[in-house]
Design an enzyme around this catalytic site. Structure first.
Site, PDB file in Angstrom:
ATOM      1  CG  ASP A  33      -2.090  -0.569   7.622  1.00 25.68           C
ATOM      2  OD1 ASP A  33      -2.891   0.341   7.334  1.00 25.68           O
ATOM      3  OD2 ASP A  33      -1.942  -1.595   6.912  1.00 25.68           O
ATOM      4  CG  ASP A  61       0.913  -3.219   9.882  1.00 26.38           C
ATOM      5  OD1 ASP A  61       1.906  -2.555   9.541  1.00 26.38           O
ATOM      6  OD2 ASP A  61       0.274  -3.932   9.088  1.00 26.38           O
ATOM      7  CB  THR A  82       2.531   0.398   6.048  1.00 24.62           C
ATOM      8  OG1 THR A  82       1.153   0.123   6.303  1.00 24.62           O
ATOM      9  CG2 THR A  82       3.312   0.046   7.289  1.00 24.62           C
ATOM     10  NE  ARG A 133      -2.246  -4.229  -1.653  1.00 22.81           N
ATOM     11  CZ  ARG A 133      -1.821  -3.719  -0.497  1.00 22.81           C
ATOM     12  NH1 ARG A 133      -0.865  -4.319   0.186  1.00 22.81           N
ATOM     13  NH2 ARG A 133      -2.368  -2.626  -0.004  1.00 22.81           N
ATOM     14  N   GLY A 139       0.838  -1.210   0.000  1.00 25.09           N
ATOM     15  CA  GLY A 139       0.000   0.000   0.000  1.00 25.09           C
ATOM     16  C   GLY A 139       0.862   1.244   0.000  1.00 25.09           C
ATOM     17  CG  ASP A 142       3.912  -7.944   8.055  1.00 20.27           C
ATOM     18  OD1 ASP A 142       4.971  -8.182   8.622  1.00 20.27           O
ATOM     19  OD2 ASP A 142       2.947  -8.743   8.003  1.00 20.27           O
ATOM     20  NE  ARG A 162      -2.937  -4.823   5.397  1.00 20.87           N
ATOM     21  CZ  ARG A 162      -2.324  -5.556   4.474  1.00 20.87           C
ATOM     22  NH1 ARG A 162      -3.024  -6.183   3.554  1.00 20.87           N
ATOM     23  NH2 ARG A 162      -1.030  -5.677   4.471  1.00 20.87           N
TER      24      ARG A 162
HETATM   25  P1  ATP Z   1       0.673  -2.515   3.542  1.00 20.18           P
HETATM   26  O1  ATP Z   1       0.905  -2.789   5.004  1.00 20.18           O
HETATM   27  O2  ATP Z   1       0.604  -1.067   3.261  1.00 20.18           O
HETATM   28  O3  ATP Z   1      -0.454  -3.280   2.945  1.00 20.18           O
HETATM   29  P2  ATP Z   1       2.568  -4.491   2.677  1.00 20.18           P
HETATM   30  O4  ATP Z   1       3.980  -4.398   2.246  1.00 20.18           O
HETATM   31  O5  ATP Z   1       2.317  -5.268   3.948  1.00 20.18           O
HETATM   32  O6  ATP Z   1       2.007  -3.005   2.769  1.00 20.18           O
HETATM   33  P3  ATP Z   1       1.447  -6.622   1.065  1.00 20.18           P
HETATM   34  O7  ATP Z   1       0.429  -6.590   0.003  1.00 20.18           O
HETATM   35  O8  ATP Z   1       1.222  -7.509   2.233  1.00 20.18           O
HETATM   36  O9  ATP Z   1       1.679  -5.089   1.503  1.00 20.18           O
HETATM   37  O10 ATP Z   1       2.859  -7.056   0.416  1.00 20.18           O
HETATM   38  C1  ATP Z   1       3.379  -6.353  -0.687  1.00 20.18           C
HETATM   39  C2  ATP Z   1       4.055  -7.310  -1.622  1.00 20.18           C
HETATM   40  O11 ATP Z   1       5.156  -7.947  -0.960  1.00 20.18           O
HETATM   41  C3  ATP Z   1       3.185  -8.457  -2.106  1.00 20.18           C
HETATM   42  O12 ATP Z   1       2.320  -8.088  -3.148  1.00 20.18           O
HETATM   43  C4  ATP Z   1       4.252  -9.444  -2.573  1.00 20.18           C
HETATM   44  O13 ATP Z   1       4.762  -9.058  -3.820  1.00 20.18           O
HETATM   45  C5  ATP Z   1       5.341  -9.241  -1.507  1.00 20.18           C
HETATM   46  N1  ATP Z   1       5.196 -10.273  -0.460  1.00 20.18           N
HETATM   47  C6  ATP Z   1       4.300 -10.310   0.535  1.00 20.18           C
HETATM   48  N2  ATP Z   1       4.417 -11.416   1.293  1.00 20.18           N
HETATM   49  C7  ATP Z   1       5.418 -12.128   0.737  1.00 20.18           C
HETATM   50  C8  ATP Z   1       6.025 -13.375   1.036  1.00 20.18           C
HETATM   51  N3  ATP Z   1       5.635 -14.122   2.071  1.00 20.18           N
HETATM   52  N4  ATP Z   1       7.015 -13.799   0.215  1.00 20.18           N
HETATM   53  C9  ATP Z   1       7.436 -13.060  -0.819  1.00 20.18           C
HETATM   54  N5  ATP Z   1       6.919 -11.866  -1.147  1.00 20.18           N
HETATM   55  C10 ATP Z   1       5.916 -11.403  -0.395  1.00 20.18           C
END
Ligand code: ATP
Length: 320
Positions: free
Chosen positions: A128, A130, A126, A72, A11, A103, A172
């Protein structure tokens, strides 16, 4: 380290641009070449790599969103996707990577560093808030301030009509946006995923405040609990005051970053590059007790966020 890559993932969050600027300029300061990777891990897999110069990041410190765009990317969760990502880095001669995201993005970064030996530094971006290892993430402060602006306006109209406002905020599974906007706006009630709500008690608090001269109520509900519409219906069935739901939605993600987020961005970006310049990878940067820190990426992603119950009690005591 001579050539580093930089991407924003997950995000978007206000302050990501300021962090991009800090990474690019710090990298140039240390004599590195800096490459931007567009659209997060999707761009890394598809080789959307662009050189970044001093002027590539002019006039973006105040802008919301991310100039590198974000995505994503499910492919990054697969072995093939990860191998392709590493091939892109090799093809472009990139020997260190900065990942700005939450995360999930850090889990991708952990794999790149642990399984493929790519020195990677994570910057927590982020709204969040979190991530357990850091007191604040980039974008949280701006998002809360956006919520406050809207809640202030809601309070005006709710007081005029003697209504109850149910306001849904993002976060979230984390209740921090609800908690901080609740305290700072004087909301009477917050409902967060970390604490089971008790409708009887909520109605008692509303009635108590009305009996003590209040003409309106603000109830903030974190999206991880339920929607404003649903929660407003629940309250409405237990009270004669009229209830209005508002979902703040995606405006929380946009807007010019606050001073607090720009300061974090400048320091996180600079710290990330300093680490890579010293040959250190596989870390995340953060802030704890007002000090910029770095930490092992595996340790950071395995930490469990704890809710600030003391702040929650403070709200209960002072918002009546
Ligand atoms: P936000 O907290 O703002 O949603 P985020 O980084 O947690 O941000 P996610 O959609 O959970 O957002 O993860 C972003 C991208 O990171 C995913 O679309 C994927 O490409 C990669 N990613 C997430 N989890 C994994 C994982 N376990 N292994 C490899 N890549 C991952």
């Amino acid at each position: 380290m001579k050539r580093i890559g930089l991407l924003t993932s997950g995000g978007d969050a206000p302050g990501m641009n300021a962090a991009i600027r800090s990474v690019v300029r710090s990298g140039i300061y240390f004599g590195m070449e800096v490459y931007g990777i567009e659209r997060g891990y999707a761009g890394l897999i598809e080789n959307n790599v662009i050189p970044m110069e001093m002027r590539s990041v002019s006039n973006i410190v105040q802008c919301g969103g991310t100039r590198l765009r974000t995505a994503r990317c499910m492919e990054m969760m697969t072995k093939e996707g990860q191998q392709q990502a590493v091939r892109t880095l090799e093809k472009n001669g990139i020997d260190g990577l900065v990942v700005i995201g939450g995360d999930g993005s850090f889990r991708g970064a952990r794999i790149l560093s642990e399984e493929y030996g790519v020195p990677t530094i994570g910057i927590p971006g982020t709204i969040d808030n979190d991530l357990a290892y850091t007191d604040y993430t980039l974008g949280f402060d701006t998002a809360v301030n956006t919520c406050l602006d809207i809640i202030n306006k809601l309070r005006d109209t709710m007081t005029s009509h003697e209504r109850i406002s149910v306001v849904e905020v993002m976060g979230r599974h984390c209740g921090d946006i609800a908690l901080y906007s609740g305290i700072a706006s004087g909301a009477e009630i917050i409902v967060v995923p970390e604490i089971q709500f008790d409708m009887e008690q909520i109605l008692r608090r509303i009635n108590h405040s009305r009996a003590n001269g209040k003409h309106s109520n603000i109830v903030i509900v974190a999206e991880g609990v339920m929607s404003a519409d649903e929660f407003a219906k629940k309250i409405q069935s237990g009270t004669e005051y009229s209830v209005r739901p508002t979902c703040i939605g995606h405006v929380q993600r946009g807007g010019s970053p606050t001073m607090a987020d720009r300061m974090l961005a400048a320091q996180f970006g600079n710290k990330a590059v300093r680490l890579l310049n010293e040959g250190i990878g596989n870390r995340v940067v953060g802030i704890r007790d007002n000090k910029i820190i770095d930490m092992d990426i595996i340790e950071a992603v395995s930490m469990k966020k704890t809710f600030n119950y003391e702040l929650y009690e403070t709200l209960q005591m002072i918002s009546m």
